[in-house]
Motif scaffolding. Structure first.
Motif, PDB file in Angstrom:
ATOM      1  N   ILE A 449       0.836  -1.257  -0.041  1.00 21.06           N
ATOM      2  CA  ILE A 449       0.121  -0.126   0.034  1.00 21.06           C
ATOM      3  C   ILE A 449       0.950   1.359  -0.113  1.00 21.06           C
ATOM      4  O   ILE A 449       0.765   2.169  -0.811  1.00 21.06           O
ATOM      5  CB  ILE A 449      -0.838   0.071   1.322  1.00 21.06           C
ATOM      6  CG1 ILE A 449      -1.938  -1.371   1.286  1.00 21.06           C
ATOM      7  CG2 ILE A 449      -1.594   1.256   1.219  1.00 21.06           C
ATOM      8  CD1 ILE A 449      -2.387  -1.386   2.551  1.00 21.06           C
ATOM      9  N   PHE A 450       1.648   1.264   0.678  1.00 24.02           N
ATOM     10  CA  PHE A 450       2.778   2.680   0.919  1.00 24.02           C
ATOM     11  C   PHE A 450       3.606   2.516  -0.281  1.00 24.02           C
ATOM     12  O   PHE A 450       3.975   3.819  -0.718  1.00 24.02           O
ATOM     13  CB  PHE A 450       3.541   2.445   2.300  1.00 24.02           C
ATOM     14  CG  PHE A 450       3.007   2.640   3.442  1.00 24.02           C
ATOM     15  CD1 PHE A 450       1.340   3.138   3.420  1.00 24.02           C
ATOM     16  CD2 PHE A 450       3.297   2.384   4.652  1.00 24.02           C
ATOM     17  CE1 PHE A 450       0.615   3.247   4.724  1.00 24.02           C
ATOM     18  CE2 PHE A 450       2.464   2.584   5.829  1.00 24.02           C
ATOM     19  CZ  PHE A 450       1.350   3.052   5.968  1.00 24.02           C
ATOM     20  N   ARG A 451       3.941   1.612  -0.841  1.00 16.85           N
ATOM     21  CA  ARG A 451       4.809   1.528  -1.991  1.00 16.85           C
ATOM     22  C   ARG A 451       4.012   2.351  -3.114  1.00 16.85           C
ATOM     23  O   ARG A 451       4.604   3.270  -3.917  1.00 16.85           O
ATOM     24  CB  ARG A 451       5.438   0.217  -2.533  1.00 16.85           C
ATOM     25  CG  ARG A 451       6.304  -0.432  -1.793  1.00 16.85           C
ATOM     26  CD  ARG A 451       7.025  -1.631  -2.398  1.00 16.85           C
ATOM     27  NE  ARG A 451       8.221  -2.244  -1.507  1.00 16.85           N
ATOM     28  CZ  ARG A 451       7.998  -3.131  -0.657  1.00 16.85           C
ATOM     29  NH1 ARG A 451       6.714  -3.796  -0.746  1.00 16.85           N
ATOM     30  NH2 ARG A 451       8.862  -3.428  -0.123  1.00 16.85           N
ATOM     31  N   GLU A 452       2.816   1.852  -3.324  1.00 17.56           N
ATOM     32  CA  GLU A 452       1.842   2.517  -4.131  1.00 17.56           C
ATOM     33  C   GLU A 452       1.816   4.172  -3.852  1.00 17.56           C
ATOM     34  O   GLU A 452       1.919   4.926  -4.811  1.00 17.56           O
ATOM     35  CB  GLU A 452       0.609   1.806  -4.259  1.00 17.56           C
ATOM     36  CG  GLU A 452      -0.608   2.444  -5.512  1.00 17.56           C
ATOM     37  CD  GLU A 452      -1.732   1.945  -5.193  1.00 17.56           C
ATOM     38  OE1 GLU A 452      -2.450   2.415  -5.794  1.00 17.56           O
ATOM     39  OE2 GLU A 452      -1.917   0.838  -4.553  1.00 17.56           O
ATOM     40  N   TRP A 453       1.669   4.404  -2.689  1.00 18.73           N
ATOM     41  CA  TRP A 453       1.298   5.907  -2.342  1.00 18.73           C
ATOM     42  C   TRP A 453       2.639   6.784  -2.419  1.00 18.73           C
ATOM     43  O   TRP A 453       2.514   7.965  -2.626  1.00 18.73           O
ATOM     44  CB  TRP A 453       0.801   5.876  -0.841  1.00 18.73           C
ATOM     45  CG  TRP A 453      -0.434   5.306  -0.770  1.00 18.73           C
ATOM     46  CD1 TRP A 453      -1.365   4.950  -1.738  1.00 18.73           C
ATOM     47  CD2 TRP A 453      -1.359   5.249   0.653  1.00 18.73           C
ATOM     48  NE1 TRP A 453      -2.348   4.329  -1.323  1.00 18.73           N
ATOM     49  CE2 TRP A 453      -2.506   4.589   0.083  1.00 18.73           C
ATOM     50  CE3 TRP A 453      -0.751   5.445   1.754  1.00 18.73           C
ATOM     51  CZ2 TRP A 453      -3.478   4.435   1.195  1.00 18.73           C
ATOM     52  CZ3 TRP A 453      -1.856   5.074   2.803  1.00 18.73           C
ATOM     53  CH2 TRP A 453      -3.068   4.332   2.324  1.00 18.73           C
ATOM     54  N   LEU A 454       3.829   6.055  -2.296  1.00 20.12           N
ATOM     55  CA  LEU A 454       5.168   6.584  -2.527  1.00 20.12           C
ATOM     56  C   LEU A 454       5.501   6.903  -4.063  1.00 20.12           C
ATOM     57  O   LEU A 454       6.141   7.796  -4.223  1.00 20.12           O
ATOM     58  CB  LEU A 454       6.327   6.007  -1.851  1.00 20.12           C
ATOM     59  CG  LEU A 454       6.282   6.279  -0.310  1.00 20.12           C
ATOM     60  CD1 LEU A 454       7.364   5.358   0.403  1.00 20.12           C
ATOM     61  CD2 LEU A 454       6.553   7.642   0.119  1.00 20.12           C
ATOM     62  N   GLN A 455       4.998   6.034  -4.849  1.00 18.63           N
ATOM     63  CA  GLN A 455       5.218   6.373  -6.233  1.00 18.63           C
ATOM     64  C   GLN A 455       5.180   7.788  -6.898  1.00 18.63           C
ATOM     65  O   GLN A 455       6.120   7.995  -7.755  1.00 18.63           O
ATOM     66  CB  GLN A 455       4.167   5.280  -7.113  1.00 18.63           C
ATOM     67  CG  GLN A 455       4.781   5.250  -8.591  1.00 18.63           C
ATOM     68  CD  GLN A 455       6.038   4.412  -8.744  1.00 18.63           C
ATOM     69  OE1 GLN A 455       6.334   3.532  -8.201  1.00 18.63           O
ATOM     70  NE2 GLN A 455       6.825   4.854  -9.795  1.00 18.63           N
ATOM     71  N   PRO A 456       4.139   8.527  -6.550  1.00 16.64           N
ATOM     72  CA  PRO A 456       4.137   9.826  -7.331  1.00 16.64           C
ATOM     73  C   PRO A 456       5.205  10.673  -6.569  1.00 16.64           C
ATOM     74  O   PRO A 456       5.204  11.892  -7.180  1.00 16.64           O
ATOM     75  CB  PRO A 456       2.533  10.458  -6.717  1.00 16.64           C
ATOM     76  CG  PRO A 456       2.158   9.045  -6.398  1.00 16.64           C
ATOM     77  CD  PRO A 456       3.032   8.057  -5.889  1.00 16.64           C
ATOM     78  N   PHE A 457       5.965  10.277  -5.558  1.00 17.79           N
ATOM     79  CA  PHE A 457       6.913  11.320  -5.022  1.00 17.79           C
ATOM     80  C   PHE A 457       8.229  10.694  -5.056  1.00 17.79           C
ATOM     81  O   PHE A 457       9.160  11.152  -4.446  1.00 17.79           O
ATOM     82  CB  PHE A 457       6.509  11.319  -3.535  1.00 17.79           C
ATOM     83  CG  PHE A 457       5.196  11.903  -3.173  1.00 17.79           C
ATOM     84  CD1 PHE A 457       4.824  13.093  -3.473  1.00 17.79           C
ATOM     85  CD2 PHE A 457       4.091  11.031  -2.860  1.00 17.79           C
ATOM     86  CE1 PHE A 457       3.453  13.750  -3.202  1.00 17.79           C
ATOM     87  CE2 PHE A 457       2.760  11.502  -2.472  1.00 17.79           C
ATOM     88  CZ  PHE A 457       2.603  12.824  -2.984  1.00 17.79           C
ATOM     89  N   HIS A 458       8.507   9.685  -5.837  1.00 25.39           N
ATOM     90  CA  HIS A 458       9.801   9.158  -6.021  1.00 25.39           C
ATOM     91  C   HIS A 458      10.695  10.274  -6.755  1.00 25.39           C
ATOM     92  O   HIS A 458      12.049  10.333  -6.281  1.00 25.39           O
ATOM     93  CB  HIS A 458       9.968   7.978  -7.135  1.00 25.39           C
ATOM     94  CG  HIS A 458       9.612   6.760  -6.798  1.00 25.39           C
ATOM     95  ND1 HIS A 458       9.548   5.607  -7.370  1.00 25.39           N
ATOM     96  CD2 HIS A 458       8.963   6.327  -5.475  1.00 25.39           C
ATOM     97  CE1 HIS A 458       9.053   4.491  -6.551  1.00 25.39           C
ATOM     98  NE2 HIS A 458       8.647   5.114  -5.251  1.00 25.39           N
ATOM     99  N   ASP A 459      10.233  11.339  -7.388  1.00 24.65           N
ATOM    100  CA  ASP A 459      10.987  12.308  -7.890  1.00 24.65           C
ATOM    101  C   ASP A 459      11.374  13.264  -6.562  1.00 24.65           C
ATOM    102  O   ASP A 459      12.633  14.125  -6.862  1.00 24.65           O
ATOM    103  CB  ASP A 459      10.267  13.198  -8.940  1.00 24.65           C
ATOM    104  CG  ASP A 459       9.030  13.699  -8.616  1.00 24.65           C
ATOM    105  OD1 ASP A 459       8.261  12.976  -7.702  1.00 24.65           O
ATOM    106  OD2 ASP A 459       8.843  14.976  -8.748  1.00 24.65           O
ATOM    107  N   LEU A 460      10.997  13.345  -5.426  1.00 22.60           N
ATOM    108  CA  LEU A 460      11.010  14.100  -4.269  1.00 22.60           C
ATOM    109  C   LEU A 460      12.072  13.093  -3.395  1.00 22.60           C
ATOM    110  O   LEU A 460      12.262  13.531  -2.428  1.00 22.60           O
ATOM    111  CB  LEU A 460       9.889  14.456  -3.718  1.00 22.60           C
ATOM    112  CG  LEU A 460       9.035  15.222  -4.728  1.00 22.60           C
ATOM    113  CD1 LEU A 460       7.672  15.830  -3.832  1.00 22.60           C
ATOM    114  CD2 LEU A 460       9.737  16.396  -5.295  1.00 22.60           C
ATOM    115  N   ASP A 461      12.482  12.002  -3.838  1.00 30.18           N
ATOM    116  CA  ASP A 461      13.572  11.231  -3.001  1.00 30.18           C
ATOM    117  C   ASP A 461      12.675  10.419  -2.018  1.00 30.18           C
ATOM    118  O   ASP A 461      13.433  10.059  -0.944  1.00 30.18           O
ATOM    119  CB  ASP A 461      14.694  11.981  -2.562  1.00 30.18           C
ATOM    120  CG  ASP A 461      15.434  12.729  -3.606  1.00 30.18           C
ATOM    121  OD1 ASP A 461      15.719  12.088  -4.809  1.00 30.18           O
ATOM    122  OD2 ASP A 461      15.938  13.965  -3.517  1.00 30.18           O
ATOM    123  N   ALA A 462      11.498  10.382  -2.140  1.00 31.39           N
ATOM    124  CA  ALA A 462      10.852   9.396  -1.184  1.00 31.39           C
ATOM    125  C   ALA A 462      10.556   8.126  -1.691  1.00 31.39           C
ATOM    126  O   ALA A 462       9.407   8.140  -2.388  1.00 31.39           O
ATOM    127  CB  ALA A 462       9.788  10.045  -0.607  1.00 31.39           C
TER     128      ALA A 462
END
Length: 550
Positions: A449-462
């Motif tokens: 669940i959290f991996r999916e939610w972090l996907q849009p913020f990979h460019d922000l190093d999260a």
């Protein structure tokens, strides 16, 4: 007939796909809104300035904390949040406010001493002057033979100071994030564990020393802290007179020597306890000044100091408070379920409580502001209720959050009816550093669940998920009773090396871009949790009595 069934199936699939696509488009639009507002139109640093510059520091029980709480309620009401109120817990104990302080060496070569009084130290009788005595390397018998009445006592050995060739501020790199993801203990973590062991040994010896020193009624007690240089002082609460020894402990301690028996290190009541008596004024000095005093005394140069401490205690109201506000849920079936976000609002007293934990509080305030602005723009409220909490008493042992959890959700192994109504609690309390991912606290089912939610913020190093735990802050109050409670992985920056509990914990050491990133990501996590069809997965409930204080 078969052809008709195929046509019907195609129509049914299309009818199901349209809502899914619509939901996906809505989620993308919401994320885009949060990113734009959170990264380009953020108010997080202004929140932090109010919290720190106007109302800092915010020691639990102090007038400053009360004023900060009133400001937070006023701000939440101005934003249009619902049910903004102070929720009482306690009793906590005595309030304490520093009103003035001065320390200097007097005589032919006078010089000002850079120091901070420890919280809940009592005032001196105006400006007082006394001889300075160094006792850190004495054994118990020698210490008992010494006259310390009315003297200023140095209780720690000098600490070697080295020049900072290694930068004090750090960010996670690919190796450290990979170690977190793999659950590998790093060299830094091993070093911290060894340091904690040494600290416990030193604390035990210091506790024995204080037991003897208190009996001799000194004027003041000085130490130099375990870290800090270049004028950075890490300081917290005063120590109190230890409880009387048992006959066995007294017999063991009577043997003398450095070990001093099993009674060493016994702790008295907390400094904020209304019943505590006989606390001696205590001060932590800048290490350079502490070391200078020790070197002078080693040369048998007499040292006298003048000091004055003005502190005000408040005993009229022993209760404390948490700040609560919310955005009501709108779904008829799950609107009474709750998603919580929070941070501790209290601080120590030497700085203004910026990285610990004004940054976390300002970030959570900004996160709920962003969500509220999105609700206003779209006209669609969250399915579940979103509730923010700004805790007090965290620095004294997670007292505010534990009291809230106990009242609303039950004790460990003894859940209330509301226990099933909360989906998750999100916390931020590791300084100014940007978010790099999430600690799962052993809740493996949340990983995808959290991996999916972090996907849009990979460019922000999260992007990092670690199955490991982290402690020392308010998510533990929830996790300890079986509620999904999470702290985010953050860059360390200079948290432990410079600002955590120090006089340098000020607004200027908060990194604006990091807090903007953090508030944006947390807003998205909270919103996604509120919108899920199901609550977040849970770990098994802990056994009764298994919840421990940090």
């Amino acid at each position: 007939m078969l052809q008709k069934q195929v046509v019907f199936s195609a129509i049914l699939a299309a009818s199901l796909t349209v809502p899914v696509l619509a939901q996906g488009e809505e989620a993308e639009a919401n994320t885009a809104f949060l990113r734009e507002q959170g990264l380009e139109h953020s108010k997080v640093m202004d929140h932090l300035s109010w919290i720190c510059d106007v109302y800092g520091p915010r020691l639990t029980g102090s007038d400053n904390l009360r004023r900060a709480q009133d400001w937070a309620i006023k701000t939440f009401n101005e934003w249009g949040l619902s049910n903004a109120h102070l929720e009482e817990w306690g009793p906590f104990g005595r309030g304490w406010q520093l009103e003035g302080f001065n320390m200097e060496v007097v005589g032919q070569n006078a010089w000002p001493v850079h120091a901070w009084p420890k919280a809940w130290s009592p005032s001196t009788a105006g400006a007082v002057e006394a001889e300075v005595v160094y006792v850190a390397e004495m054994n118990a018998d020698d210490l008992r033979a010494l006259d310390l009445n009315g003297k200023i006592v140095m209780i720690q050995t000098p600490r070697e100071v080295s020049e900072p060739f290694v930068p004090p501020a750090k960010r996670h790199d690919s190796d450290s994030l990979l170690a977190l993801a793999d659950g590998v203990r790093t060299n830094r973590q091993r070093g911290q564990q060894a340091q904690q062991g040494r600290f416990r040994q030193g604390f035990a010896r210091q506790g024995q020393m204080l037991s003897i020193i208190y009996e001799k009624k000194p004027l003041a007690i000085l130490d130099r802290g375990s870290k800090g240089d270049y004028g950075t002082i890490f300081v917290s609460a005063a120590s109190t007179p230890p409880p009387p020894q048992t006959e066995q402990e007294a017999s063991e301690a009577g043997a003398g020597g450095r070990r001093g028996g099993r009674g060493r290190g016994r702790r008295g009541p907390r400094a904020w306890s209304p019943d505590v008596k006989g606390v001696v004024p205590q001060f932590t000095l800048a290490v350079e000044h502490y070391n200078r005093l020790e070197r002078m005394l080693a040369k048998r140069v007499p040292v006298r100091m003048s000091l004055e401490l003005k502190a005000r205690f408040s005993d009229d109201d022993p209760m404390e408070r948490n700040v609560i506000a919310e955005i009501p849920g709108t779904d008829p079936e799950i609107g009474d379920e709750v998603v919580m976000l929070g941070a501790h609002f209290d601080s120590w007293h030497s700085g203004t409580g910026a990285t610990d934990n004004g940054a976390g509080s300002a970030t959570m305030m900004e996160a709920i502001r962003l969500i509220n602005e999105m609700v206003k723009k779209t006209g669609k409220g969250p399915r579940r209720t979103i509730r923010i909490a700004l805790w007090s008493g965290e620095e004294q042992g997670l007292l505010g959050s534990r009291a809230y959890v106990n009242q609303h959700f039950g004790a460990s192994g003894e859940p209330t009816a509301s226990h099933e109504k909360i989906s998750a609690y999100y916390n931020l309390d590791n300084g100014t550093g940007r978010i790099r991912g999430v600690y799962l606290q052993g809740n493996d089912a949340c990983a995808p669940i959290f991996r999916e939610w972090l996907q849009p913020f990979h460019d922000l190093d999260a992007s990092t998920i670690t199955y490991g735990n982290t402690g020392g802050t308010d998510h533990q109050a929830f996790d300890g009773v079986g509620i999904p409670g999470f702290q985010f992985i953050q860059d360390a920056v200079a948290y432990s090396t410079q600002t955590h509990h120090s006089n340098m914990d000020n607004w200027d050491h908060a990194v604006a871009s990091d807090l903007q990133q953090a508030s944006t990501i947390i807003a998205a996590f909270v919103w996604n949790t509120a919108q899920r069809n199901e609550k977040l997965p849970r770990k098994p409930l802990p056994d009764p009595g298994s919840q421990r204080r940090r």
